[in-house]
Motif scaffolding. Structure first.
Motif, mmCIF file in Angstrom:
data_model
loop_
_atom_site.group_PDB
_atom_site.id
_atom_site.type_symbol
_atom_site.label_atom_id
_atom_site.label_comp_id
_atom_site.label_asym_id
_atom_site.label_seq_id
_atom_site.Cartn_x
_atom_site.Cartn_y
_atom_site.Cartn_z
ATOM 1 N N PRO A 102 0.793 -1.287 0.052
ATOM 2 C CA PRO A 102 0.046 -0.097 0.108
ATOM 3 C C PRO A 102 0.755 1.162 -0.227
ATOM 4 N N LYS A 103 1.992 1.272 0.422
ATOM 5 C CA LYS A 103 2.968 2.424 0.378
ATOM 6 C C LYS A 103 3.276 2.920 -0.926
ATOM 7 N N ASP A 104 3.183 1.957 -1.995
ATOM 8 C CA ASP A 104 4.126 2.302 -3.173
ATOM 9 C C ASP A 104 2.982 3.450 -3.995
ATOM 10 N N PRO A 105 1.650 3.387 -4.112
ATOM 11 C CA PRO A 105 1.001 4.454 -4.623
ATOM 12 C C PRO A 105 0.934 5.874 -3.861
ATOM 13 N N ALA A 106 1.058 5.676 -2.487
ATOM 14 C CA ALA A 106 1.373 6.890 -1.721
ATOM 15 C C ALA A 106 2.581 7.716 -2.092
ATOM 16 N N LEU A 107 3.893 6.922 -2.038
ATOM 17 C CA LEU A 107 5.188 7.312 -2.252
ATOM 18 C C LEU A 107 5.169 8.074 -3.557
ATOM 19 N N ARG A 108 4.428 7.153 -4.701
ATOM 20 C CA ARG A 108 4.731 7.774 -5.749
ATOM 21 C C ARG A 108 3.620 9.378 -6.379
ATOM 22 N N LYS A 109 2.772 9.382 -5.429
ATOM 23 C CA LYS A 109 1.789 10.626 -5.457
ATOM 24 C C LYS A 109 2.522 11.564 -4.822
ATOM 25 N N MET A 196 2.317 21.829 5.365
ATOM 26 C CA MET A 196 2.431 21.341 6.705
ATOM 27 C C MET A 196 1.932 22.246 7.684
ATOM 28 N N GLU A 197 2.389 23.336 7.565
ATOM 29 C CA GLU A 197 2.112 24.364 8.724
ATOM 30 C C GLU A 197 0.287 24.787 8.408
ATOM 31 N N LYS A 198 -0.072 24.813 7.422
ATOM 32 C CA LYS A 198 -1.590 24.952 7.074
ATOM 33 C C LYS A 198 -2.388 23.698 7.667
ATOM 34 N N GLY A 199 -1.944 22.718 7.660
ATOM 35 C CA GLY A 199 -2.482 21.508 8.224
ATOM 36 C C GLY A 199 -3.200 20.642 6.793
ATOM 37 N N TRP A 200 -2.537 21.160 5.774
ATOM 38 C CA TRP A 200 -3.114 20.530 4.435
ATOM 39 C C TRP A 200 -2.365 19.185 4.212
ATOM 40 N N ALA A 201 -1.357 18.881 4.802
ATOM 41 C CA ALA A 201 -0.539 17.758 4.622
ATOM 42 C C ALA A 201 0.278 17.393 5.817
ATOM 43 N N ARG A 202 0.744 15.878 5.888
ATOM 44 C CA ARG A 202 1.476 15.709 7.180
ATOM 45 C C ARG A 202 2.325 14.395 6.511
ATOM 46 N N ARG A 203 3.339 14.139 6.991
ATOM 47 C CA ARG A 203 4.308 12.875 7.038
ATOM 48 C C ARG A 203 3.616 11.722 7.249
ATOM 49 N N GLY A 204 3.589 10.752 6.530
ATOM 50 C CA GLY A 204 3.128 9.306 6.650
ATOM 51 C C GLY A 204 3.786 8.683 7.646
ATOM 52 N N ASP A 205 3.235 7.834 8.371
ATOM 53 C CA ASP A 205 3.777 6.945 9.552
ATOM 54 C C ASP A 205 4.814 6.170 8.800
ATOM 55 N N GLU A 206 6.119 6.275 9.345
ATOM 56 C CA GLU A 206 7.144 5.356 9.140
ATOM 57 C C GLU A 206 7.259 5.376 7.483
ATOM 58 N N SER A 207 7.237 6.428 6.975
ATOM 59 C CA SER A 207 7.470 6.400 5.204
ATOM 60 C C SER A 207 7.780 7.760 5.194
ATOM 61 N N ARG A 208 8.253 7.866 3.616
ATOM 62 C CA ARG A 208 8.736 9.246 3.142
ATOM 63 C C ARG A 208 7.447 9.900 2.282
ATOM 64 N N ALA A 209 6.349 9.054 2.622
ATOM 65 C CA ALA A 209 5.026 9.685 1.845
ATOM 66 C C ALA A 209 4.621 10.883 2.663
ATOM 67 N N VAL A 210 3.947 11.674 1.570
ATOM 68 C CA VAL A 210 3.263 12.914 2.331
ATOM 69 C C VAL A 210 1.633 12.797 2.035
ATOM 70 N N VAL A 211 1.030 12.864 3.194
ATOM 71 C CA VAL A 211 -0.548 12.636 2.977
ATOM 72 C C VAL A 211 -1.249 13.889 3.151
ATOM 73 N N PHE A 212 -2.122 14.111 1.953
ATOM 74 C CA PHE A 212 -2.867 15.415 2.300
ATOM 75 C C PHE A 212 -4.196 14.915 2.897
ATOM 76 N N THR A 213 -4.734 16.067 3.426
ATOM 77 C CA THR A 213 -6.034 15.818 3.954
ATOM 78 C C THR A 213 -7.047 16.262 2.594
#
Length: 226
Positions: A102-109, A196-213
Protein backbone atom coordinates in the motif's frame (compact mmCIF):
# COMPACT_ATOMS: atom_id res chain seq x y z
CA UNK A 1 48.03 9.28 -10.10
CA UNK A 2 45.00 10.86 -11.71
CA UNK A 3 43.88 14.31 -10.59
CA UNK A 4 40.35 15.56 -9.96
CA UNK A 5 37.32 14.57 -7.88
CA UNK A 6 37.31 11.02 -6.56
CA UNK A 7 33.94 9.78 -7.80
CA UNK A 8 35.06 6.19 -7.20
CA UNK A 9 35.00 6.76 -3.44
CA UNK A 10 31.49 8.23 -3.51
CA UNK A 11 30.35 5.37 -5.74
CA UNK A 12 31.81 2.84 -3.33
CA UNK A 13 30.09 4.44 -0.35
CA UNK A 14 26.68 4.55 -2.01
CA UNK A 15 27.11 1.23 -3.81
CA UNK A 16 27.06 -0.97 -0.72
CA UNK A 17 23.47 -2.31 -0.32
CA UNK A 18 23.33 -1.70 3.44
CA UNK A 19 24.65 1.86 3.11
CA UNK A 20 22.31 2.52 0.18
CA UNK A 21 19.34 1.47 2.34
CA UNK A 22 20.51 3.76 5.14
CA UNK A 23 20.85 6.72 2.79
CA UNK A 24 17.42 6.03 1.32
CA UNK A 25 15.94 6.02 4.82
CA UNK A 26 17.54 9.41 5.49
CA UNK A 27 16.00 10.86 2.31
CA UNK A 28 12.91 11.54 4.40
CA UNK A 29 14.77 14.47 5.92
CA UNK A 30 14.53 13.16 9.49
CA UNK A 31 17.47 12.40 11.76
CA UNK A 32 17.55 8.72 12.74
CA UNK A 33 19.41 6.71 15.35
CA UNK A 34 21.94 4.00 14.55
CA UNK A 35 19.39 1.42 15.72
CA UNK A 36 16.73 2.75 13.34
CA UNK A 37 19.20 2.79 10.47
CA UNK A 38 20.37 -0.73 11.31
CA UNK A 39 16.75 -1.87 10.96
CA UNK A 40 16.42 -0.06 7.62
CA UNK A 41 19.61 -1.74 6.37
CA UNK A 42 18.86 -5.18 7.81
CA UNK A 43 22.15 -5.35 9.73
CA UNK A 44 23.24 -5.38 13.37
CA UNK A 45 23.78 -2.11 15.24
CA UNK A 46 27.51 -2.84 15.41
CA UNK A 47 27.71 -3.29 11.63
CA UNK A 48 25.56 -0.21 11.12
CA UNK A 49 27.96 1.87 13.23
CA UNK A 50 30.82 0.88 10.93
CA UNK A 51 28.81 1.86 7.85
CA UNK A 52 27.76 5.17 9.41
CA UNK A 53 31.36 6.03 10.23
CA UNK A 54 32.32 5.53 6.58
CA UNK A 55 29.40 7.61 5.33
CA UNK A 56 30.26 10.41 7.74
CA UNK A 57 33.92 10.37 6.72
CA UNK A 58 32.80 10.54 3.09
CA UNK A 59 30.72 13.67 3.71
CA UNK A 60 27.36 12.07 2.91
CA UNK A 61 25.88 12.19 6.41
CA UNK A 62 26.36 14.27 9.53
CA UNK A 63 25.99 13.32 13.17
CA UNK A 64 23.87 15.24 15.65
CA UNK A 65 24.05 14.82 19.41
CA UNK A 66 21.21 15.51 21.79
CA UNK A 67 22.08 14.64 25.36
CA UNK A 68 23.26 11.05 25.44
CA UNK A 69 21.63 10.27 22.11
CA UNK A 70 23.22 10.39 18.68
CA UNK A 71 21.28 10.95 15.49
CA UNK A 72 22.31 10.83 11.85
CA UNK A 73 21.02 12.84 8.91
CA UNK A 74 22.08 13.63 5.35
CA UNK A 75 24.94 16.11 5.41
CA UNK A 76 23.12 18.76 3.38
CA UNK A 77 20.78 19.42 0.46
CA UNK A 78 23.54 18.55 -2.02
CA UNK A 79 23.65 15.00 -0.66
CA UNK A 80 19.87 14.72 -1.03
CA UNK A 81 20.00 16.01 -4.60
CA UNK A 82 22.76 13.55 -5.46
CA UNK A 83 20.79 10.58 -4.13
CA UNK A 84 17.52 11.57 -5.81
CA UNK A 85 19.39 12.02 -9.11
CA UNK A 86 20.92 8.55 -8.79
CA UNK A 87 17.47 7.12 -8.02
CA UNK A 88 16.09 8.82 -11.12
CA UNK A 89 18.94 7.52 -13.27
CA UNK A 90 18.47 3.99 -11.91
CA UNK A 91 14.72 4.10 -12.54
CA UNK A 92 15.22 5.37 -16.10
CA UNK A 93 17.49 2.40 -16.83
CA UNK A 94 15.06 -0.11 -15.37
CA UNK A 95 17.04 -0.81 -12.20
CA UNK A 96 14.14 -1.05 -9.77
CA UNK A 97 13.56 -2.84 -6.50
CA UNK A 98 9.84 -3.44 -6.31
CA UNK A 99 8.15 -4.20 -3.04
CA UNK A 100 4.41 -4.34 -3.73
CA UNK A 101 2.25 -2.91 -1.00
CA UNK A 102 0.00 0.00 0.00
CA UNK A 103 2.92 2.41 0.41
CA UNK A 104 3.82 2.31 -3.29
CA UNK A 105 0.95 4.49 -4.61
CA UNK A 106 1.33 6.95 -1.71
CA UNK A 107 5.07 7.37 -2.32
CA UNK A 108 4.54 7.92 -6.03
CA UNK A 109 1.80 10.46 -5.40
CA UNK A 110 3.65 12.65 -2.89
CA UNK A 111 6.74 12.10 -0.77
CA UNK A 112 9.57 13.94 0.93
CA UNK A 113 12.80 14.28 -1.02
CA UNK A 114 15.18 15.44 1.73
CA UNK A 115 13.18 18.60 2.56
CA UNK A 116 10.94 19.29 -0.43
CA UNK A 117 7.96 17.70 -2.18
CA UNK A 118 8.52 14.95 -4.74
CA UNK A 119 6.38 12.47 -6.62
CA UNK A 120 3.42 13.26 -8.89
CA UNK A 121 2.42 16.26 -6.78
CA UNK A 122 5.96 17.63 -6.73
CA UNK A 123 6.21 17.45 -10.52
CA UNK A 124 2.71 18.90 -10.90
CA UNK A 125 3.65 21.88 -8.73
CA UNK A 126 6.68 22.76 -10.85
CA UNK A 127 4.79 22.19 -14.12
CA UNK A 128 2.02 24.51 -12.95
CA UNK A 129 4.45 27.26 -11.92
CA UNK A 130 6.18 27.07 -15.32
CA UNK A 131 2.95 26.89 -17.34
CA UNK A 132 1.59 30.11 -15.87
CA UNK A 133 4.89 31.99 -16.01
CA UNK A 134 5.64 32.10 -12.29
CA UNK A 135 8.89 30.18 -12.87
CA UNK A 136 10.99 30.07 -16.00
CA UNK A 137 12.82 26.86 -16.84
CA UNK A 138 15.91 26.33 -18.95
CA UNK A 139 16.73 22.70 -18.37
CA UNK A 140 18.06 22.47 -14.82
CA UNK A 141 18.09 26.25 -14.32
CA UNK A 142 14.96 27.72 -12.74
CA UNK A 143 14.17 31.36 -11.97
CA UNK A 144 11.22 32.94 -10.16
CA UNK A 145 9.64 35.70 -12.25
CA UNK A 146 8.09 38.93 -10.97
CA UNK A 147 4.70 37.24 -11.25
CA UNK A 148 6.02 34.31 -9.24
CA UNK A 149 7.32 36.58 -6.48
CA UNK A 150 3.90 38.23 -6.31
CA UNK A 151 2.10 34.87 -6.09
CA UNK A 152 4.41 33.53 -3.39
CA UNK A 153 4.16 36.74 -1.37
CA UNK A 154 0.39 36.24 -1.50
CA UNK A 155 0.90 32.89 0.20
CA UNK A 156 2.89 34.59 2.93
CA UNK A 157 6.24 33.13 1.87
CA UNK A 158 9.38 35.18 2.51
CA UNK A 159 11.82 34.52 -0.32
CA UNK A 160 14.70 36.47 1.22
CA UNK A 161 17.23 33.81 2.29
CA UNK A 162 19.67 34.44 5.17
CA UNK A 163 23.01 35.86 4.08
CA UNK A 164 24.70 32.63 5.15
CA UNK A 165 22.47 30.49 2.93
CA UNK A 166 24.24 29.58 -0.29
CA UNK A 167 21.49 27.24 -1.45
CA UNK A 168 19.72 28.35 -4.65
CA UNK A 169 16.21 29.74 -4.35
CA UNK A 170 14.78 27.22 -6.77
CA UNK A 171 16.33 24.25 -8.47
CA UNK A 172 15.11 21.29 -10.50
CA UNK A 173 15.56 17.81 -9.04
CA UNK A 174 15.07 14.67 -11.11
CA UNK A 175 12.14 12.69 -9.71
CA UNK A 176 12.87 8.95 -9.59
CA UNK A 177 9.24 7.83 -9.94
CA UNK A 178 7.99 10.42 -12.44
CA UNK A 179 11.34 10.62 -14.28
CA UNK A 180 10.81 14.35 -14.67
CA UNK A 181 11.82 17.34 -12.57
CA UNK A 182 10.25 18.55 -9.35
CA UNK A 183 10.99 21.75 -7.42
CA UNK A 184 13.89 21.80 -4.96
CA UNK A 185 15.93 24.59 -3.38
CA UNK A 186 14.85 26.94 -0.57
CA UNK A 187 11.53 27.56 -2.35
CA UNK A 188 10.74 23.85 -2.54
CA UNK A 189 11.49 23.53 1.18
CA UNK A 190 9.39 26.59 2.07
CA UNK A 191 6.38 25.33 0.11
CA UNK A 192 6.40 21.91 1.77
CA UNK A 193 6.67 23.58 5.19
CA UNK A 194 3.77 25.86 4.21
CA UNK A 195 1.53 22.91 3.34
CA UNK A 196 2.26 21.23 6.65
CA UNK A 197 1.89 24.39 8.75
CA UNK A 198 -1.49 24.98 7.11
CA UNK A 199 -2.52 21.46 8.10
CA UNK A 200 -3.00 20.48 4.47
CA UNK A 201 -0.51 17.63 4.62
CA UNK A 202 1.46 15.52 7.08
CA UNK A 203 4.27 13.00 7.01
CA UNK A 204 3.19 9.38 6.61
CA UNK A 205 3.79 6.96 9.46
CA UNK A 206 7.25 5.36 9.09
CA UNK A 207 7.34 6.41 5.45
CA UNK A 208 8.58 9.19 3.18
CA UNK A 209 5.01 9.60 1.92
CA UNK A 210 3.29 12.97 2.31
CA UNK A 211 -0.42 12.51 3.02
CA UNK A 212 -2.79 15.34 2.09
CA UNK A 213 -6.08 15.87 3.89
CA UNK A 214 -9.21 16.19 1.70
CA UNK A 215 -9.17 19.98 2.25
CA UNK A 216 -5.42 20.10 1.69
CA UNK A 217 -5.76 18.23 -1.57
CA UNK A 218 -8.49 20.61 -2.71
CA UNK A 219 -6.31 23.60 -1.86
CA UNK A 220 -3.23 22.10 -3.52
CA UNK A 221 -5.04 21.25 -6.78
CA UNK A 222 -6.57 24.74 -6.81
CA UNK A 223 -3.16 26.37 -6.38
CA UNK A 224 -1.46 24.17 -8.96
CA UNK A 225 -3.84 23.44 -11.85
CA UNK A 226 -2.58 21.71 -14.95
Amino acid sequence: MKEGPDIARIGMLIGDPARANMLTALMGGQALTATELAQAAGVTVQTASSHLSKLEDGGLIAQRKQGRHRYFALADAAAGTLLESIMGFAASRGHLRHRPGPKDPALRKARVCYDHLAGDYGVRMLDSFVARGAITSDGENLSVTAQGHSELAGLGLDLSPPASNRRPLCKSCLDWSERRSHLAGTLGKALLQHFMEKGWARRGDESRAVVFTPEGERQFLSLFPI
